[in-house]
Motif scaffolding. Structure first.
Motif, PDB file in Angstrom:
ATOM      1  N   LEU A  50       0.824  -1.211   0.000  1.00  0.00           N
ATOM      2  CA  LEU A  50       0.000   0.000   0.000  1.00  0.00           C
ATOM      3  C   LEU A  50       0.860   1.263   0.000  1.00  0.00           C
ATOM      4  CD1 LEU A  50      -2.936  -0.885   2.416  1.00  0.00           C
ATOM      5  CD2 LEU A  50      -3.084  -0.321   0.000  1.00  0.00           C
ATOM      6  N   GLN A  51       1.874   1.293   0.831  1.00  0.00           N
ATOM      7  CA  GLN A  51       2.739   2.470   0.889  1.00  0.00           C
ATOM      8  C   GLN A  51       3.436   2.705  -0.446  1.00  0.00           C
ATOM      9  OE1 GLN A  51       5.099   1.524   4.407  1.00  0.00           O
ATOM     10  NE2 GLN A  51       3.846   2.869   5.675  1.00  0.00           N
ATOM     11  N   GLY A  57       1.421   6.558  -6.935  1.00  0.00           N
ATOM     12  CA  GLY A  57       0.288   7.158  -7.637  1.00  0.00           C
ATOM     13  C   GLY A  57      -0.794   7.746  -6.754  1.00  0.00           C
ATOM     14  N   GLY A  58      -0.503   8.005  -5.494  1.00  0.00           N
ATOM     15  CA  GLY A  58      -1.479   8.612  -4.602  1.00  0.00           C
ATOM     16  C   GLY A  58      -2.470   7.613  -4.021  1.00  0.00           C
ATOM     17  N   LEU A  59      -3.403   8.149  -3.236  1.00  0.00           N
ATOM     18  CA  LEU A  59      -4.373   7.293  -2.531  1.00  0.00           C
ATOM     19  C   LEU A  59      -5.228   6.458  -3.478  1.00  0.00           C
ATOM     20  CD1 LEU A  59      -5.648   9.588   0.360  1.00  0.00           C
ATOM     21  CD2 LEU A  59      -4.336   7.475   0.563  1.00  0.00           C
ATOM     22  N   THR A  60      -5.626   7.051  -4.612  1.00  0.00           N
ATOM     23  CA  THR A  60      -6.479   6.287  -5.535  1.00  0.00           C
ATOM     24  C   THR A  60      -5.737   5.068  -6.074  1.00  0.00           C
ATOM     25  OG1 THR A  60      -5.878   7.750  -7.369  1.00  0.00           O
ATOM     26  CG2 THR A  60      -7.927   8.250  -6.185  1.00  0.00           C
ATOM     27  N   ASN A  61      -4.453   5.190  -6.277  1.00  0.00           N
ATOM     28  CA  ASN A  61      -3.649   4.043  -6.699  1.00  0.00           C
ATOM     29  C   ASN A  61      -3.584   3.000  -5.591  1.00  0.00           C
ATOM     30  OD1 ASN A  61      -1.967   2.756  -8.705  1.00  0.00           O
ATOM     31  ND2 ASN A  61      -0.220   3.224  -7.377  1.00  0.00           N
ATOM     32  N   GLY A  62      -3.472   3.460  -4.357  1.00  0.00           N
ATOM     33  CA  GLY A  62      -3.443   2.547  -3.215  1.00  0.00           C
ATOM     34  C   GLY A  62      -4.729   1.739  -3.098  1.00  0.00           C
ATOM     35  N   GLN A 143      -5.749   3.239  12.429  1.00  0.00           N
ATOM     36  CA  GLN A 143      -4.616   4.136  12.636  1.00  0.00           C
ATOM     37  C   GLN A 143      -4.852   5.429  11.863  1.00  0.00           C
ATOM     38  OE1 GLN A 143      -1.067   2.013  11.523  1.00  0.00           O
ATOM     39  NE2 GLN A 143      -1.499   0.319  12.919  1.00  0.00           N
ATOM     40  N   LYS A 144      -4.114   6.441  12.201  1.00  0.00           N
ATOM     41  CA  LYS A 144      -4.276   7.744  11.567  1.00  0.00           C
ATOM     42  C   LYS A 144      -4.154   7.638  10.042  1.00  0.00           C
ATOM     43  CE  LYS A 144      -2.871  12.539  11.833  1.00  0.00           C
ATOM     44  NZ  LYS A 144      -2.070  13.534  12.523  1.00  0.00           N
ATOM     45  N   LEU A 145      -3.186   6.857   9.553  1.00  0.00           N
ATOM     46  CA  LEU A 145      -2.991   6.759   8.113  1.00  0.00           C
ATOM     47  C   LEU A 145      -4.167   6.072   7.401  1.00  0.00           C
ATOM     48  CD1 LEU A 145      -1.510   4.024   6.427  1.00  0.00           C
ATOM     49  CD2 LEU A 145      -0.327   4.116   8.582  1.00  0.00           C
ATOM     50  N   CYS A 146      -4.993   5.347   8.129  1.00  0.00           N
ATOM     51  CA  CYS A 146      -6.162   4.664   7.547  1.00  0.00           C
ATOM     52  C   CYS A 146      -7.312   5.637   7.256  1.00  0.00           C
ATOM     53  CB  CYS A 146      -6.689   3.584   8.489  1.00  0.00           C
ATOM     54  SG  CYS A 146      -5.482   2.356   8.996  1.00  0.00           S
ATOM     55  N   LEU A 147      -7.300   6.778   7.927  1.00  0.00           N
ATOM     56  CA  LEU A 147      -8.455   7.674   7.894  1.00  0.00           C
ATOM     57  C   LEU A 147      -8.703   8.315   6.528  1.00  0.00           C
ATOM     58  CD1 LEU A 147      -8.075   9.355  11.390  1.00  0.00           C
ATOM     59  CD2 LEU A 147      -9.559   7.441  10.729  1.00  0.00           C
ATOM     60  N   GLY A 151     -11.961   7.055   6.976  1.00  0.00           N
ATOM     61  CA  GLY A 151     -12.416   8.029   7.975  1.00  0.00           C
ATOM     62  C   GLY A 151     -13.775   8.641   7.670  1.00  0.00           C
ATOM     63  N   LYS A 152     -14.053   9.711   8.382  1.00  0.00           N
ATOM     64  CA  LYS A 152     -15.341  10.404   8.254  1.00  0.00           C
ATOM     65  C   LYS A 152     -15.323  11.441   7.142  1.00  0.00           C
ATOM     66  CE  LYS A 152     -16.436   9.596  13.062  1.00  0.00           C
ATOM     67  NZ  LYS A 152     -16.636  10.118  14.397  1.00  0.00           N
ATOM     68  N   SER A 153     -14.158  11.983   6.850  1.00  0.00           N
ATOM     69  CA  SER A 153     -14.020  13.014   5.823  1.00  0.00           C
ATOM     70  C   SER A 153     -13.056  12.498   4.756  1.00  0.00           C
ATOM     71  CB  SER A 153     -13.489  14.302   6.457  1.00  0.00           C
ATOM     72  OG  SER A 153     -13.321  15.288   5.481  1.00  0.00           O
ATOM     73  N   ILE A 154     -13.600  12.074   3.619  1.00  0.00           N
ATOM     74  CA  ILE A 154     -12.797  11.465   2.557  1.00  0.00           C
ATOM     75  C   ILE A 154     -12.788  12.393   1.339  1.00  0.00           C
ATOM     76  CG2 ILE A 154     -12.586   9.462   1.022  1.00  0.00           C
ATOM     77  CD1 ILE A 154     -13.915   7.796   3.233  1.00  0.00           C
ATOM     78  N   ASP A 155     -11.608  12.612   0.797  1.00  0.00           N
ATOM     79  CA  ASP A 155     -11.436  13.444  -0.390  1.00  0.00           C
ATOM     80  C   ASP A 155     -12.376  12.946  -1.512  1.00  0.00           C
ATOM     81  OD1 ASP A 155      -9.839  13.598  -3.183  1.00  0.00           O
ATOM     82  OD2 ASP A 155      -9.323  15.336  -1.934  1.00  0.00           O
ATOM     83  N   PRO A 156     -13.027  13.859  -2.245  1.00  0.00           N
ATOM     84  CA  PRO A 156     -13.974  13.463  -3.294  1.00  0.00           C
ATOM     85  C   PRO A 156     -13.375  12.531  -4.358  1.00  0.00           C
ATOM     86  CG  PRO A 156     -14.206  15.804  -2.841  1.00  0.00           C
ATOM     87  CD  PRO A 156     -13.021  15.315  -2.050  1.00  0.00           C
ATOM     88  N   GLU A 157     -12.114  12.736  -4.725  1.00  0.00           N
ATOM     89  CA  GLU A 157     -11.472  11.864  -5.716  1.00  0.00           C
ATOM     90  C   GLU A 157     -11.307  10.443  -5.157  1.00  0.00           C
ATOM     91  OE1 GLU A 157      -7.293  11.607  -8.272  1.00  0.00           O
ATOM     92  OE2 GLU A 157      -7.777  13.470  -7.216  1.00  0.00           O
ATOM     93  N   VAL A 158     -10.934  10.361  -3.904  1.00  0.00           N
ATOM     94  CA  VAL A 158     -10.785   9.063  -3.234  1.00  0.00           C
ATOM     95  C   VAL A 158     -12.153   8.397  -3.107  1.00  0.00           C
ATOM     96  CG1 VAL A 158     -10.124   7.919  -1.067  1.00  0.00           C
ATOM     97  CG2 VAL A 158      -8.681   9.730  -2.023  1.00  0.00           C
TER      98      VAL A 158
END
Length: 192
Positions: A50-51, A57-62, A143-147, A151-158
């Motif tokens: 994942l890292q 390629g960013g979160l969407t790639n993950g 964990q914080k990196l999972c949010l 999490g509760k607030s997720i970027d629209p692209e993600v």
């Protein structure tokens, strides 16, 4: 004279009980240790994949890598006897829905996913037909990196990528420290 022989036989039987009871406990201890090692390997490989994907390629790639690579890592860390997977009360992938037993354990873990600084774990040895001979679960605290993805607030692209890859996604709305899910290890036979 027959009476003393029966008494001696009963006494020998009673004296041998602790040794007989110890064998399954030792076996369970060994299986717990093996389960912990499997969880460590699986979670380490998944985190590394994942890292690397996120760095590339960013979160969407993950998210894409998580969908395809996580099941491969689980398969690579499983064999004919042992199976490792993940489950949750709020699954992202419906294939990871908990069994009845897993759901009960998750509900208990949800009250306290971490105890004494370590994820809560449970296991059971079973001789019931149709049941795994051994099953183990280890809590996955959020964990914080999972949010960013859970999490509760997720970027629209993600969020758009999650909707694309996981149309039935339930795995959002978590806060740091919440029970995200659990690693599950099962063993189908009791042979050593």
């Amino acid at each position: 004279m027959a009476k003393p022989m029966i008494t001696t036989a009963v006494l020998l039987s009673i004296l041998s009980m602790p040794a007989m009871a110890e064998a399954p406990a030792q076996s369970a201890d060994k299986q717990v240790a093996e389960s912990r090692a499997m969880v460590k390997m699986f979670s380490g490989a998944l985190k590394e994949a994942l890292q690397a994907a996120i760095k590339e390629g960013g979160l969407t790639n993950g998210i894409g890598v998580c969908k395809t690579v996580a099941p491969e890592i689980a398969a690579d860390n499983s064999n004919e006897e042992w199976t490792i997977s993940r489950t949750s009360l709020k699954v992202r992938n419906p294939d990871n829905a908990p069994t009845e037993w897993q759901q009960m354990q998750l509900q208990a873990m949800d009250r306290q996913p971490v105890k004494n600084g370590k994820p809560v774990e449970v296991w059971q040895v079973s001789e019931a037909e149709g049941q795994p001979a051994f099953r183990y679960m280890s809590a996955i605290p959020t964990q914080k990196l999972c949010l960013d993805c859970h999490g509760k607030s997720i970027d629209p692209e993600v969020k758009a990528k999650l909707d694309e890859l996981y149309p039935e996604d339930q795995a959002t709305g978590f806060s740091e420290g919440d029970l995200r899910g659990a690693f599950v290890v099962t063993r189908q036979t009791t042979g050593q």
